[in-house]
Design an enzyme around this catalytic site. Sequence first.
Site, PDB file in Angstrom:
ATOM      1  CE  LYS A  12     -11.604  27.137  -0.477  1.00  0.00           C
ATOM      2  NZ  LYS A  12     -10.509  27.021   0.521  1.00  0.00           N
ATOM      3  CE1 TYR A  52     -13.440  29.890   4.377  1.00  0.00           C
ATOM      4  CE2 TYR A  52     -12.810  31.530   2.751  1.00  0.00           C
ATOM      5  CZ  TYR A  52     -13.010  30.206   3.113  1.00  0.00           C
ATOM      6  OH  TYR A  52     -12.769  29.201   2.211  1.00  0.00           O
ATOM      7  CG  ASN A 115      -7.954  24.335  -0.010  1.00  0.00           C
ATOM      8  OD1 ASN A 115      -8.727  25.147  -0.501  1.00  0.00           O
ATOM      9  ND2 ASN A 115      -7.908  24.085   1.290  1.00  0.00           N
ATOM     10  CG  HIS A 118     -15.969  26.171   1.894  1.00  0.00           C
ATOM     11  ND1 HIS A 118     -15.345  26.396   3.095  1.00  0.00           N
ATOM     12  CD2 HIS A 118     -17.306  26.066   2.158  1.00  0.00           C
ATOM     13  CE1 HIS A 118     -16.272  26.444   4.051  1.00  0.00           C
ATOM     14  NE2 HIS A 118     -17.462  26.250   3.513  1.00  0.00           N
ATOM     15  CD  GLU A 129     -20.121  27.113   5.501  1.00  0.00           C
ATOM     16  OE1 GLU A 129     -19.186  27.253   6.301  1.00  0.00           O
ATOM     17  OE2 GLU A 129     -20.114  26.236   4.615  1.00  0.00           O
TER      18      GLU A 129
END
Length: 136
Positions: A12, A52, A115, A118, A129
């Site tokens: 990310k 998402y 965080n 993913h 995905e």
Amino acid sequence: MSKMEQTLSIIKPDAVERNLIEEIKKIFIEKNLNIKESKKIQITKDEAAEFYKVHQSKPFYNDLCSYLSSGPIFVMILEGDDAVSVNRKLMGATDPKKAEDNTIRKLFGISIDKNSVHGSDSLENAKKEISFFFKS
Ligand code: IDP
Ligand code: MG
């Protein structure tokens, strides 16, 4: 019995920004997750919203989509035995404060939203995905 799988991993914006791509790739390679394909890209907020979509009813959805599209990300197809669950284990809990020692999120995560990584949560979602980012 273990099973050869592919899963999607995203580094990310918070981690790309801190130049952690190589360090995170090393963690996957050391655990026998082979990086089949990878690319550094930046997606639009609309694309993040599509990616998402499962979270569209959550209070954090808008912020999450803004965040994922806020800067470059590094997307990878990881392949290996039980790749989906091995990757989830290496990532650690969603909230870095609750993540187990030596997990990517414990080592590098800043907060529950920033965080660092993913990872697909099931084989079915991994397939969706992967095709979202890597059109074949
Ligand atoms: P996961 O990434 O561990 O699979 P999910 O529950 O699927 O976690 O949530 C997707 C992403 O949404 C998380 O990685 C995190 O960045 C963000 N997120 C999850 N819960 C919260 C929250 O309570 N506040 C803000 N962001 C959240
Ligand atoms: Mg998830």
